[in-house]
Design a protein around this motif. Structure first.
Motif, short mmCIF file in Angstrom:
data_model
loop_
_atom_site.label_atom_id
_atom_site.label_comp_id
_atom_site.label_asym_id
_atom_site.label_seq_id
_atom_site.Cartn_x
_atom_site.Cartn_y
_atom_site.Cartn_z
N GLU A 40 0.85 -1.19 0.00
CA GLU A 40 0.00 0.00 0.00
C GLU A 40 0.88 1.24 0.00
N ILE A 41 0.63 2.14 -0.90
CA ILE A 41 1.35 3.39 -0.96
C ILE A 41 0.50 4.46 -0.28
N CYS A 42 1.13 5.21 0.60
CA CYS A 42 0.42 6.23 1.36
C CYS A 42 0.12 7.44 0.47
N SER A 43 -0.92 8.16 0.78
CA SER A 43 -1.24 9.37 0.04
C SER A 43 -1.13 10.58 0.97
N LEU A 44 -0.97 11.75 0.38
CA LEU A 44 -0.86 12.96 1.18
C LEU A 44 -2.10 13.18 2.05
N GLU A 45 -3.24 12.74 1.57
CA GLU A 45 -4.47 12.97 2.31
C GLU A 45 -4.66 11.98 3.46
N ASN A 46 -3.82 10.99 3.55
CA ASN A 46 -4.04 9.91 4.51
C ASN A 46 -3.16 10.09 5.75
N LYS A 47 -3.38 11.14 6.49
CA LYS A 47 -2.57 11.44 7.67
C LYS A 47 -2.69 10.36 8.73
N ASN A 48 -3.84 9.74 8.88
CA ASN A 48 -4.05 8.76 9.93
C ASN A 48 -3.12 7.55 9.80
N LYS A 49 -2.80 7.13 8.59
CA LYS A 49 -1.95 5.96 8.41
C LYS A 49 -0.47 6.28 8.57
N THR A 50 -0.05 7.46 8.22
CA THR A 50 1.38 7.79 8.26
C THR A 50 1.75 8.65 9.45
N GLY A 51 0.81 9.38 9.99
CA GLY A 51 1.13 10.32 11.05
C GLY A 51 1.74 11.61 10.52
N LEU A 52 1.83 11.76 9.21
CA LEU A 52 2.42 12.95 8.60
C LEU A 52 1.33 13.76 7.93
N ASP A 53 1.40 15.07 8.08
CA ASP A 53 0.45 15.89 7.35
C ASP A 53 1.09 16.35 6.04
N GLY A 54 0.28 16.88 5.17
CA GLY A 54 0.74 17.29 3.85
C GLY A 54 1.88 18.29 3.89
N GLU A 55 1.82 19.25 4.79
CA GLU A 55 2.87 20.27 4.88
C GLU A 55 4.19 19.65 5.31
N ALA A 56 4.17 18.75 6.27
CA ALA A 56 5.40 18.07 6.71
C ALA A 56 6.01 17.27 5.56
N VAL A 57 5.17 16.63 4.79
CA VAL A 57 5.65 15.84 3.65
C VAL A 57 6.29 16.76 2.61
N ARG A 58 5.65 17.88 2.31
CA ARG A 58 6.20 18.83 1.35
C ARG A 58 7.56 19.37 1.82
N ARG A 59 7.67 19.69 3.10
CA ARG A 59 8.96 20.17 3.63
C ARG A 59 10.04 19.10 3.52
N ALA A 60 9.68 17.86 3.85
CA ALA A 60 10.64 16.77 3.76
C ALA A 60 11.08 16.55 2.32
N ARG A 61 10.15 16.61 1.38
CA ARG A 61 10.50 16.45 -0.03
C ARG A 61 11.45 17.54 -0.48
N THR A 62 11.19 18.77 -0.04
CA THR A 62 12.07 19.89 -0.39
C THR A 62 13.48 19.66 0.14
#
Length: 121
Positions: free
Chosen positions: A2-24
């Motif tokens: 299963e690949i996580c999606s940006l909208e799926n905060k409950n499964k990863t514990g990460l919100d979209g903004e945190a993911v964007r910062r990490a990608r940057t």
């Protein structure tokens, strides 16, 4: 897997903004899409955890490789239940020594129950 999606905060514990910062940050450090090599030792729980970890890495923008020479991140998820699994982990870590010298920016990460043991950590 299963690949996580940006909208799926409950499964990863990460919100979209945190993911964007990490990608940057990853793009700044490694340039193009970084590659991860993941290896999971031992029990069945590590297989399930490994699928979750791979999903998070994918969400963060990592691609995957089986070649240590291509990997920007090497991740070992360990198990201390069987001594043979622990011995294999140490062997794999030792085998990375020359590659790490050649490419100091490569990240080596070790997780799992083996790392929770006092004599290992």
């Amino acid at each position: 897997m299963e690949i996580c999606s940006l909208e799926n905060k409950n499964k990863t514990g990460l919100d979209g903004e945190a993911v964007r910062r990490a990608r940057t940050l990853l793009t700044e450090r490694f340039g193009a899409r970084p590659l991860a090599l993941t290896h999971f030792f031992g029990c069945q729980q590590n297989v399930a955890d490994g699928e979750h970890l791979n999903g998070i890495l994918s969400l963060l923008g990592f691609g995957f490789t089986d070649q240590v020479q291509e990997a920007d991140l090497v991740l070992f998820n360990t198990c201390a239940v069987r001594e043979s699994a622990e011995d294999r982990v140490w062997g794999h870590i030792g085998a990375l020594k020359n590659e790490k010298r050649r490419r100091p920016s490569m990240i080596i990460a070790i997780g799992g129950c083996m790392t929770q043991r006092t004599e290992v950590a």
